[in-house]
Design a protein around this motif. Structure first.
Motif, mmCIF file in Angstrom:
data_model
loop_
_atom_site.group_PDB
_atom_site.id
_atom_site.type_symbol
_atom_site.label_atom_id
_atom_site.label_comp_id
_atom_site.label_asym_id
_atom_site.label_seq_id
_atom_site.Cartn_x
_atom_site.Cartn_y
_atom_site.Cartn_z
ATOM 1 N N ARG A 50 0.837 -1.209 0.000
ATOM 2 C CA ARG A 50 0.000 0.000 0.000
ATOM 3 C C ARG A 50 0.870 1.257 0.000
ATOM 4 O O ARG A 50 0.553 2.240 -0.678
ATOM 5 N N ASP A 51 1.966 1.223 0.762
ATOM 6 C CA ASP A 51 2.879 2.373 0.814
ATOM 7 C C ASP A 51 3.496 2.648 -0.554
ATOM 8 O O ASP A 51 3.667 3.807 -0.953
ATOM 9 N N ASN A 52 3.825 1.579 -1.279
ATOM 10 C CA ASN A 52 4.414 1.746 -2.613
ATOM 11 C C ASN A 52 3.413 2.363 -3.584
ATOM 12 O O ASN A 52 3.771 3.199 -4.419
ATOM 13 N N PHE A 53 2.150 1.954 -3.472
ATOM 14 C CA PHE A 53 1.120 2.570 -4.309
ATOM 15 C C PHE A 53 0.939 4.045 -3.930
ATOM 16 O O PHE A 53 0.729 4.898 -4.796
ATOM 17 N N GLU A 54 1.021 4.318 -2.630
ATOM 18 C CA GLU A 54 0.876 5.696 -2.142
ATOM 19 C C GLU A 54 1.952 6.601 -2.747
ATOM 20 O O GLU A 54 1.685 7.755 -3.108
ATOM 21 N N LYS A 102 -13.471 -14.910 -5.924
ATOM 22 C CA LYS A 102 -12.088 -15.378 -5.733
ATOM 23 C C LYS A 102 -11.124 -14.438 -6.447
ATOM 24 O O LYS A 102 -10.059 -14.088 -5.919
ATOM 25 N N GLY A 103 -11.496 -14.004 -7.664
ATOM 26 C CA GLY A 103 -10.658 -13.062 -8.398
ATOM 27 C C GLY A 103 -10.483 -11.751 -7.656
ATOM 28 O O GLY A 103 -9.379 -11.192 -7.597
ATOM 29 N N ILE A 104 -11.575 -11.256 -7.063
ATOM 30 C CA ILE A 104 -11.508 -10.001 -6.287
ATOM 31 C C ILE A 104 -10.591 -10.170 -5.086
ATOM 32 O O ILE A 104 -9.773 -9.292 -4.777
ATOM 33 N N PHE A 105 -10.699 -11.310 -4.392
ATOM 34 C CA PHE A 105 -9.848 -11.564 -3.223
ATOM 35 C C PHE A 105 -8.365 -11.609 -3.622
ATOM 36 O O PHE A 105 -7.502 -11.079 -2.916
ATOM 37 N N GLU A 106 -8.082 -12.224 -4.765
ATOM 38 C CA GLU A 106 -6.699 -12.305 -5.250
ATOM 39 C C GLU A 106 -6.181 -10.923 -5.652
ATOM 40 O O GLU A 106 -5.030 -10.568 -5.369
ATOM 41 N N GLU A 107 -7.033 -10.132 -6.308
ATOM 42 C CA GLU A 107 -6.652 -8.761 -6.676
ATOM 43 C C GLU A 107 -6.366 -7.944 -5.423
ATOM 44 O O GLU A 107 -5.407 -7.155 -5.376
ATOM 45 N N ALA A 108 -7.208 -8.123 -4.403
ATOM 46 C CA ALA A 108 -7.028 -7.396 -3.143
ATOM 47 C C ALA A 108 -5.690 -7.751 -2.509
ATOM 48 O O ALA A 108 -4.977 -6.875 -1.988
ATOM 49 N N LYS A 109 -5.329 -9.015 -2.554
ATOM 50 C CA LYS A 109 -4.041 -9.461 -1.992
ATOM 51 C C LYS A 109 -2.885 -8.758 -2.698
ATOM 52 O O LYS A 109 -1.953 -8.277 -2.052
ATOM 53 N N GLU A 110 -2.955 -8.685 -4.034
ATOM 54 C CA GLU A 110 -1.875 -8.064 -4.800
ATOM 55 C C GLU A 110 -1.776 -6.562 -4.545
ATOM 56 O O GLU A 110 -0.702 -5.979 -4.621
ATOM 57 N N ASP A 314 -21.173 3.930 -9.629
ATOM 58 C CA ASP A 314 -21.059 4.207 -11.065
ATOM 59 C C ASP A 314 -20.103 3.227 -11.745
ATOM 60 O O ASP A 314 -19.667 3.461 -12.870
ATOM 61 N N CYS A 315 -19.758 2.126 -11.034
ATOM 62 C CA CYS A 315 -18.944 1.085 -11.666
ATOM 63 C C CYS A 315 -19.220 -0.250 -10.988
ATOM 64 O O CYS A 315 -19.691 -0.291 -9.852
ATOM 65 N N ASN A 316 -18.933 -1.332 -11.714
ATOM 66 C CA ASN A 316 -19.265 -2.659 -11.220
ATOM 67 C C ASN A 316 -18.088 -3.604 -11.414
ATOM 68 O O ASN A 316 -17.444 -3.599 -12.466
ATOM 69 N N LEU A 317 -17.822 -4.423 -10.387
ATOM 70 C CA LEU A 317 -16.690 -5.345 -10.419
ATOM 71 C C LEU A 317 -16.890 -6.487 -11.414
ATOM 72 O O LEU A 317 -15.966 -7.262 -11.648
ATOM 73 N N LYS A 318 -18.088 -6.591 -11.994
ATOM 74 C CA LYS A 318 -18.285 -7.550 -13.081
ATOM 75 C C LYS A 318 -17.546 -7.078 -14.336
ATOM 76 O O LYS A 318 -17.160 -7.875 -15.185
ATOM 77 N N ASP A 319 -17.381 -5.745 -14.428
ATOM 78 C CA ASP A 319 -16.843 -5.151 -15.652
ATOM 79 C C ASP A 319 -15.497 -4.472 -15.480
ATOM 80 O O ASP A 319 -14.931 -3.968 -16.453
ATOM 81 N N CYS A 320 -14.982 -4.426 -14.252
ATOM 82 C CA CYS A 320 -13.711 -3.734 -14.042
ATOM 83 C C CYS A 320 -12.909 -4.425 -12.939
ATOM 84 O O CYS A 320 -13.419 -5.301 -12.241
ATOM 85 N N THR A 321 -11.652 -4.028 -12.808
ATOM 86 C CA THR A 321 -10.797 -4.587 -11.764
ATOM 87 C C THR A 321 -10.995 -3.808 -10.477
ATOM 88 O O THR A 321 -11.587 -2.718 -10.467
ATOM 89 N N LEU A 322 -10.472 -4.352 -9.390
ATOM 90 C CA LEU A 322 -10.545 -3.677 -8.097
ATOM 91 C C LEU A 322 -9.792 -2.349 -8.148
ATOM 92 O O LEU A 322 -10.245 -1.332 -7.612
ATOM 93 N N LYS A 323 -8.666 -2.348 -8.812
ATOM 94 C CA LYS A 323 -7.846 -1.132 -8.931
ATOM 95 C C LYS A 323 -8.604 -0.057 -9.707
ATOM 96 O O LYS A 323 -8.566 1.129 -9.346
ATOM 97 N N GLU A 324 -9.316 -0.468 -10.760
ATOM 98 C CA GLU A 324 -10.107 0.491 -11.535
ATOM 99 C C GLU A 324 -11.278 1.028 -10.724
ATOM 100 O O GLU A 324 -11.619 2.216 -10.811
#
Length: 361
Positions: A50-54, A102-110, A314-324
């Motif tokens: 998180r610090d690196n993203f910051e 499961k994909g969302i959980f994996e994205e969250a981990k990354e 205004d966005c949905n995780l069916k159509d975008c990534t967690l980061k988006e």
């Protein structure tokens, strides 16, 4: 409470004290000891991410709240989820698949997310999703459950996967719990707590604070009983009125002062337990933590919302990534306008400003 209070520091110290208690009893509970030590390392790695993203100008919150099902086996009086149509019969076809969760959980981990709160409806009605969460060991998953579905199979699942942390919902004493949640619910919860304790499974309790129960649920005698049954975390959630008729149940400044004072007493008396209040503790973080500032909410259908009490998207995780999703126009506007910052006197800020939030979409 002292204005120098640091919520993140308190959380870190509280978790460390719980770990010390677990380690001290490690001859009885080696599974929990192994997990908490491994999770402590994973948590540090997540913070570094998180610090690196910051540093790149991208904010990643440490928490997510995920409502994984619209189904529930109880019909609690004044249920917010049923009133805003995120919970109820006939909504199952809108739910995200277990593969997407499961994909969302994996994205969250990354990204470096450390905690994902699993809610509903009743989350234990989606065992397929709970099992996918269990596979992502680097993330702690508090499971906010009414407790009535915790059978031997779920006890075994929690026992084998210590990153699943049961958070049992209770309303206060037996009468208060049974009146809101149904006759016999309190006794079921007491039996479940005994089973969790016998198996050495750490768990917590979530209480909806109202004008009617605030004196009981903040008392030492109330938590003493829970503590002796193995509970090591107590989350106070201020009641949000669903209709005009339930507004008298919502805490006022008077009840919030009681909650604040008694919560601090409990923190001083039980160093190996964690006591949090929502949204009360947010004011020590410089404002509302929603919309990705400290967390955001993923609804049953995948909608990325500021928080459970501000169900706009205004966005949905069916159509975008967690980061988006974290960069959604709504989240950006909420953060750029300063609506989330400044003085926070208590109560849900975005719920109070729902008309302003609606205009942003």
């Amino acid at each position: 409470m002292n204005n120098d209070f640091s919520l993140s520091e308190y959380m870190s110290t509280g978790i460390e004290n719980i770990v010390k208690g677990v380690v001290k009893a490690s001859f009885k509970n080696p599974k929990e000891t192994t997990f908490v030590l491994e999770y402590a390392l994973a948590s540090k790695k997540a913070k570094n991410k998180r610090d690196n993203f910051e540093k790149k100008g991208e904010n990643v919150p440490p928490f997510l709240i995920s409502s994984i099902t619209s189904s529930c086996n109880l019909f609690c009086k004044g249920c917010y989820a049923r009133e805003n149509k995120s919970c109820g019969e006939g909504l199952q076809n809108k739910q995200l698949s277990r593969e997407r969760w499961k994909g969302i959980f994996e994205e969250a981990k990354e990204l470096g997310v450390s905690f994902i709160l699993l809610a509903g409806g009743e989350p234990l009605m989606r065992r397929d999703v709970i099992e996918k969460a269990a596979e992502v060991k680097e993330i702690m998953f508090p499971v906010f459950t009414n407790g009535t579905m915790i059978n031997e199979e779920y006890i075994n699942l929690f026992d084998k996967n210590r990153n699943l942390l049961p958070m049992l919902s209770i309303e206060g004493d037996k009468d208060q719990t049974d009146v809101r949640r149904g006759e016999g619910t309190y006794d079921i919860l007491m039996n479940v707590m005994d089973k969790l304790k016998r198996n050495g499974i750490l768990y917590g309790v979530s209480v909806t604070v109202t004008t009617e129960n605030v004196m009981i649920v903040t008392s030492k005698s109330f938590f003493d009983k829970l503590y002796n049954k193995g509970c090591r975390a107590l989350l106070f959630v201020e009641y949000v009125p669903v209709t005009e008729s339930t507004k008298p149940l919502a805490p006022t400044d008077s009840e919030r002062k009681v909650l604040e004072c008694e919560k601090q007493k409990l923190r001083n008396q039980y160093e190996d337990s964690i006591f949090l209040s929502f949204p009360g503790d947010e004011k020590y973080s410089g404002g509302c933590l929603a919309a990705g500032r400290g967390f955001f909410h993923i609804n049953v259908d995948g909608s990325a919302e500021p928080c459970p009490f501000s169900p706009y998207s205004d966005c949905n995780l069916k159509d975008c990534t967690l980061k988006e999703a974290l960069k959604s126009p709504l989240f950006r506007k909420l953060n750029e306008t300063g609506m989330l910052l400044g003085e926070h006197d208590g109560g849900c800020l975005l719920f109070q400003k729902k008309n302003e939030v609606r205009k942003m979409i």
